[in-house]
Design a protein around this motif. Structure first.
Motif, PDB file in Angstrom:
ATOM      1  N   ASP A  21      40.015  41.282  28.137  1.00  0.00           N
ATOM      2  CA  ASP A  21      39.648  41.482  29.444  1.00  0.00           C
ATOM      3  C   ASP A  21      39.651  41.002  30.346  1.00  0.00           C
ATOM      4  O   ASP A  21      39.722  39.402  30.155  1.00  0.00           O
ATOM      5  N   ASN A  22      40.097  40.919  31.573  1.00  0.00           N
ATOM      6  CA  ASN A  22      38.848  40.244  32.694  1.00  0.00           C
ATOM      7  C   ASN A  22      38.532  39.306  32.704  1.00  0.00           C
ATOM      8  O   ASN A  22      38.756  38.021  32.782  1.00  0.00           O
ATOM      9  N   ASP A  23      37.524  39.378  32.160  1.00  0.00           N
ATOM     10  CA  ASP A  23      36.222  38.695  32.490  1.00  0.00           C
ATOM     11  C   ASP A  23      36.793  37.721  31.174  1.00  0.00           C
ATOM     12  O   ASP A  23      36.307  36.653  31.578  1.00  0.00           O
ATOM     13  N   ASP A  74      48.686  40.207  27.116  1.00  0.00           N
ATOM     14  CA  ASP A  74      47.590  40.636  28.607  1.00  0.00           C
ATOM     15  C   ASP A  74      47.435  39.163  29.438  1.00  0.00           C
ATOM     16  O   ASP A  74      46.998  38.819  30.579  1.00  0.00           O
ATOM     17  N   HIS A  78      47.425  38.321  33.417  1.00  0.00           N
ATOM     18  CA  HIS A  78      46.581  38.021  34.460  1.00  0.00           C
ATOM     19  C   HIS A  78      46.748  37.210  34.734  1.00  0.00           C
ATOM     20  O   HIS A  78      46.890  36.797  35.967  1.00  0.00           O
TER      21      HIS A  78
END
Length: 334
Positions: A21-23, A74, A78
């Motif tokens: 995920d982005n975090d 991903d 990002h």
């Protein structure tokens, strides 16, 4: 120095992952930027002490193939990394920042160096980043570098005027262990230090390993045929390893002072870390006792003087063979 950071954490973790995920990606960016910022500060302010220089641009770069195939797409999405080299971060007040280069830009050319797009299915590796790091590091240390990049689909050309920097790259290793090491070309520290210690004490750790590189310890010891690893604590290896550790301790005091850090941060680090982590039998054979190292460091601090950059006498030792006389450098703790 360009402050290129090889993200070993991504190679080790991402190779088993299916998504991120982005975090997660922002945590990687923050970790790499943290060590790059300290490394850049040490490398640029201490350039007058180094006999091997590279252009200091203030860029933290990455490549798509650093990421495992499971979530490479991903990562590309990002970081907007639709090209061979991505700008993971730009250090504040650096030449790259002054030229208008921004995080998440894509770079294709730096001076005469043209970056190649890797095959999409290449296994996760940092070798591409290490190679391009060496190519850029070989450019003149203070000559303008023409950078070709792309942002939001728009190509640009920027001229970056670097500052000279010592030739070393700084790397973050995501690990629960306490690892800090150098090999003559890089300095690597584990993320656990960044979780538990303040910046000035991390800078002290990096400065010690950086000092090994400046003094060419690895090359000089290899030329002598010395053994590394666990064998460092046996036979004739011992006196030379202790000599290099003390030399690096002494030089690190000047490196910190030149960079505007409080050299006493080294003492504070050892007072916290030493009692619990610096007393193994193998470490004690190849390294002087940590309390004696602190006493030696305190003497170096007392001898600093006010001139900057500070150039301690131990710096001249890199032009001579190691003699193994570590006791001549040591100050015994009272």
């Amino acid at each position: 120095m360009i402050t290129l950071v090889s993200v070993f954490s991504v190679v080790l973790i991402a190779s088993q992952a299916k998504a991120a995920d982005n975090d997660t990606f922002e945590a990687v960016r923050a970790a790499d930027t943290a060590i790059a910022r300290i490394g850049y500060r040490l490398a640029t302010t201490n350039a007058p002490l180094c006999d091997s220089l590279q252009p200091g641009l203030g860029l933290v770069l990455q490549t798509p193939e650093q990421y495992g195939l499971g979530f490479r797409a991903d990562a590309v999405r990002h970081f907007h990394m639709d090209g061979p080299v991505g700008v993971e971060a730009v250090l504040p007040d650096s030449p790259a920042a002054a030229a208008g280069i921004e995080a998440d830009d894509v770079l294709t050319v730096a001076g005469p160096v043209q970056f190649k797009v890797p095959a999409p299915d290449v296994p996760a590796t940092t070798q591409g980043l290490i190679h391009l790091s060496a190519q850029i590091a070989a450019l003149p240390a203070n000559a303008p570098v023409e950078i070709h990049g792309r942002r939001n689909g728009q190509d640009y050309v920027r001229t970056v005027t670097p500052v000279p920097a010592c030739r070393t790259r700084f790397e973050m290793l995501i690990s629960d262990g306490y690892t800090v090491q150098s090999d003559g070309e890089m300095v690597q520290a584990s993320s656990r230090f960044f979780q538990e210690y303040p910046e000035d004490q991390i800078a002290a750790l990096l400065a010690h390993e950086f000092a090994h590189n400046i003094l060419h310890h690895r090359e000089r010891m290899e030329e002598m045929g010395l053994s590394f690893g666990m064998l460092a604590g046996f036979g004739r290896n011992v006196r030379y390893f202790r000599e290099t550790e003390l030399q690096a301790d002494i030089l690190s005091v000047s490196l910190l002072a030149n960079a505007g850090y409080d050299p006493a941060a080294i003492v504070r680090f050892w007072q916290t870390f030493g009692p619990s982590h610096a007393s193994s039998i193998f470490l004690s054979r190849s390294h002087p006792y940590w309390k004696d190292r602190v006493a030696t460091i305190e003497k170096a601090i007392a001898n600093l003087g006010t001139a900057r950059p500070s150039r301690p006498a131990v710096l001249a030792s890199r032009e001579k063979p190691l003699d193994g006389d570590w006791k001549a450098l040591l100050v015994r703790a009272r």
